[in-house]
Design a protein around this motif. Structure first.
Motif, PDB file in Angstrom:
ATOM      1  N   GLY A   1       0.789  -1.227   0.000  1.00 11.68           N
ATOM      2  CA  GLY A   1       0.000   0.000   0.000  1.00 11.68           C
ATOM      3  C   GLY A   1       0.820   1.274   0.000  1.00 11.68           C
ATOM      4  O   GLY A   1       0.272   2.364  -0.154  1.00 11.68           O
ATOM      5  N   ALA A   2       2.129   1.172   0.183  1.00 10.13           N
ATOM      6  CA  ALA A   2       2.992   2.353   0.176  1.00 10.13           C
ATOM      7  C   ALA A   2       3.316   2.732  -1.271  1.00 10.13           C
ATOM      8  O   ALA A   2       3.212   1.902  -2.175  1.00 10.13           O
ATOM      9  N   PRO A   3       3.722   3.972  -1.503  1.00  8.56           N
ATOM     10  CA  PRO A   3       4.134   4.349  -2.858  1.00  8.56           C
ATOM     11  C   PRO A   3       5.236   3.409  -3.369  1.00  8.56           C
ATOM     12  O   PRO A   3       6.120   3.015  -2.603  1.00  8.56           O
ATOM     13  N   GLU A   4       5.167   3.077  -4.649  1.00  9.73           N
ATOM     14  CA  GLU A   4       6.117   2.114  -5.219  1.00  9.73           C
ATOM     15  C   GLU A   4       7.553   2.612  -5.223  1.00  9.73           C
ATOM     16  O   GLU A   4       8.477   1.817  -5.346  1.00  9.73           O
ATOM     17  N   THR A   5       7.748   3.913  -5.095  1.00 12.24           N
ATOM     18  CA  THR A   5       9.108   4.461  -5.132  1.00 12.24           C
ATOM     19  C   THR A   5       9.669   4.747  -3.743  1.00 12.24           C
ATOM     20  O   THR A   5      10.763   5.293  -3.625  1.00 12.24           O
ATOM     21  N   LEU A   6       8.936   4.363  -2.697  1.00  8.36           N
ATOM     22  CA  LEU A   6       9.383   4.576  -1.317  1.00  8.36           C
ATOM     23  C   LEU A   6       9.783   3.246  -0.688  1.00  8.36           C
ATOM     24  O   LEU A   6       9.000   2.314  -0.637  1.00  8.36           O
ATOM     25  N   GLY A   7      10.999   3.187  -0.238  1.00  6.79           N
ATOM     26  CA  GLY A   7      11.482   1.974   0.418  1.00  6.79           C
ATOM     27  C   GLY A   7      12.049   2.275   1.786  1.00  6.79           C
ATOM     28  O   GLY A   7      12.251   3.436   2.168  1.00  6.79           O
ATOM     29  N   TRP A   8      12.291   1.204   2.519  1.00  5.30           N
ATOM     30  CA  TRP A   8      12.853   1.289   3.866  1.00  5.30           C
ATOM     31  C   TRP A   8      14.118   0.456   3.937  1.00  5.30           C
ATOM     32  O   TRP A   8      14.175  -0.638   3.383  1.00  5.30           O
TER      33      TRP A   8
END
Length: 158
Positions: free
Chosen positions: A69-76
């Motif tokens: 559900g997070a933006p596809e370009t945001l990672g951790w």
């Protein structure tokens, strides 16, 4: 320095033993899930874990994940650690740079990392490598049990 993709518990086990005091009680379980020995309690949209090696010997571990559900370009960044005896020798910065390169290769343009404000070495490390503290309202990911001492650091990659 290279990042090695592995799911063999035998390769992770010594790193888990050495890094668990710093990375906490969930580190072992998470690495066992990565190796297929346990089941994750919640799904991730994407998950990668690498063993960092220098001249064929493990010096640390790093990972990237994206939440459902997070933006596809945001990672951790997840479970980043350098063996205690290797700290202060530039390995952490090298591993972080390789992790950021992998993030770009995965299509991420921003990565975040969760840490505690009391973990001065960790927060200082990320701040010195171009991360900034994320301020203001917004979801910080599944870290819902985060204490008041929690912080999220963020870096734009592109």
């Amino acid at each position: 320095m290279i990042l090695v993709n592995s799911r063999r518990w035998q390769q992770f086990e010594p790193l888990v033993a050495a890094l668990s005091p710093d990375l906490g009680r969930y580190f072992r379980a998470s690495m066992r899930c990565w190796c297929g020995l346990e089941v994750r309690p919640y799904p991730l949209a994407d998950w990668h874990v690498w063993i960092a090696e220098d001249d064929g010997r493990p010096v640390g571990v790093t990972g990237l994940y994206r939440e459902v559900g997070a933006p596809e370009t945001l990672g951790w960044i997840g479970w980043f650690g350098v063996l205690p005896e290797m700290r202060g020798s530039g390995f952490g910065t090298s591993i972080l740079q390789l992790t950021e390169e992998r993030a770009v290769g995965l299509g991420l343009d921003c990565i975040q990392v969760y840490t505690d404000t009391g973990a001065e070495g960790a927060s200082g490390f990320y701040l010195s490598n171009g991360y900034s503290e994320r301020r203001g309202p917004g979801q910080i990911g599944r870290q819902r049990s985060a204490s008041a001492a929690s912080m999220v650091l963020s870096k734009r990659l592109l």
